[in-house]
Design an enzyme around this catalytic site. Structure first.
Site, PDB file in Angstrom:
ATOM      1  N   LYS A  22     -70.083  -1.628  37.398  1.00  0.00           N
ATOM      2  CA  LYS A  22     -70.435  -2.886  36.872  1.00  0.00           C
ATOM      3  C   LYS A  22     -69.367  -3.623  36.375  1.00  0.00           C
ATOM      4  CE  LYS A  22     -73.039  -4.326  32.815  1.00  0.00           C
ATOM      5  NZ  LYS A  22     -72.321  -5.561  32.702  1.00  0.00           N
ATOM      6  N   ASP A  24     -67.398  -7.094  34.793  1.00  0.00           N
ATOM      7  CA  ASP A  24     -67.469  -7.834  33.332  1.00  0.00           C
ATOM      8  C   ASP A  24     -66.907  -9.134  33.823  1.00  0.00           C
ATOM      9  OD1 ASP A  24     -68.273  -8.455  31.002  1.00  0.00           O
ATOM     10  OD2 ASP A  24     -66.709  -7.190  30.091  1.00  0.00           O
ATOM     11  N   GLU A 169     -66.613  -0.541  32.512  1.00  0.00           N
ATOM     12  CA  GLU A 169     -67.609  -0.913  31.769  1.00  0.00           C
ATOM     13  C   GLU A 169     -69.015  -0.058  31.915  1.00  0.00           C
ATOM     14  OE1 GLU A 169     -70.302  -4.906  30.124  1.00  0.00           O
ATOM     15  OE2 GLU A 169     -69.019  -4.916  32.052  1.00  0.00           O
TER      16      GLU A 169
END
Length: 310
Positions: A22, A24, A169
């Site tokens: 993931k 960011d 993340e």
């Protein structure tokens, strides 16, 4: 297409899912018409092309082939992790190309590509993720400011431990059979965040509004270092109604005339309390200044006092 927050797919079904890191950053759709031009649009539809001049050479990466790609624009820290705080220095500069060019030298942006929705005149949204991923990897898009990060099929637990250990993340799990659904927050894409936990001291609160009148809308929390209470953020989510009422009773019984933090937080309407309540909060990461990002309340630590945290 957006991901829905959720748990890691179980080992029994994980072979039907792919796992990506993931990122960011700032989501973007990239239009490459094959004529040497490029257009970047944010989720809002805003043209952000001029904000990221280092991505302009991507216009020539596919030659005369046309494509519409999906990805995330990030700024990387010294360990190669996406750092949203760094990227914020680059966002909002579409109307200032001179400043954008200057900032590109100071805070380079990098485009992480993870999907292709249109290729050589063909709409690919109806294809399953596994086929679209194959098309994307076949483009071999890797350059000085863009790349196609790996996706791992199955092995979700191992991917999760890697992400957690690397301080990332989290993960995005994508069902291999999932179609691309523009504008939809789909359960076939699941974002699983790595939550960290911190014990914090409550130093103030902000009254809620409307149905929260008289109850805390948020608590202001800090961490003890060298005998001083340093402000680390405002927590406004995670309570049940009963927990919020109980916390209101505790806060209203311990008012203070002065701010207990080393520096007064820039929070309007704050009410200070004696720093004697300890809570446990979950958060995703910290800013370079030590503030908690995306904090949420977990529980009151009646078993701890502020002196236990020094």
């Amino acid at each position: 297409m957006l991901a829905t927050p959720g748990p890691l797919p179980s080992a029994a079904v994980e072979d039907g899912w792919a796992f990506e890191v993931k990122q960011d950053g700032q989501r973007a759709v990239i239009y490459l018409p094959g004529d040497g031009t490029i257009l970047l649009r944010a989720r809002s539809g805003t043209d952000i092309t001029t904000a990221y001049p280092e991505l302009l050479p991507l216009a020539h990466a596919l030659g005369t082939r046309s494509a519409v790609l999906d990805g995330e624009i990030v700024a990387l820290d010294d360990r190669g992790r996406s750092d949203f705080e760094r990227l914020q220095q680059r966002m909002g500069l579409a109307g200032s190309p001179t400043k954008a060019a200057r900032m590109a030298g100071q805070v380079p942006a990098h485009l992480m590509l993870f999907d292709v929705v249109h290729l050589d005149g063909r709409l690919l949204t109806g294809l399953p993720y596994a086929e679209r991923r194959g098309e994307l990897e076949g483009l071999r898009l890797a350059g000085p400011a863009w790349s196609t990060p790996a996706a791992i099929t199955g092995h979700g637990a191992e991917a999760w431990e890697m992400a957690r250990g690397a301080g990332l993340e989290g993960l995005v799990a994508k069902r291999l059979t999932s179609r691309y659904e523009p504008g939809t927050r789909s359960k076939t894409w699941v974002k699983i965040k790595v939550h960290r936990v911190a014990d914090v001291v409550i130093g103030g609160w902000v009254p809620g509004r409307g149905w929260l009148s008289g109850l805390p809308g948020a608590v202001l929390v800090g961490e003890r270092h060298d005998g001083l209470l340093h402000y680390v953020g405002s927590v406004g989510t995670g309570w049940s109604q009963a927990e919020r009422i109980r916390l209101a009773e505790l806060l209203q019984s311990a008012p203070a005339d002065t701010c207990p933090f080393t520096q007064v937080p820039p929070v309007t309407g704050a009410r200070w309390v004696l720093p004697r309540l300890v809570g446990e909060v979950r958060y995703t990461s910290r800013t370079r200044g030590g503030r908690l990002r995306h904090p949420s309340w977990h529980r009151l630590r009646a078993d701890l006092t502020p002196d236990d945290l020094t």
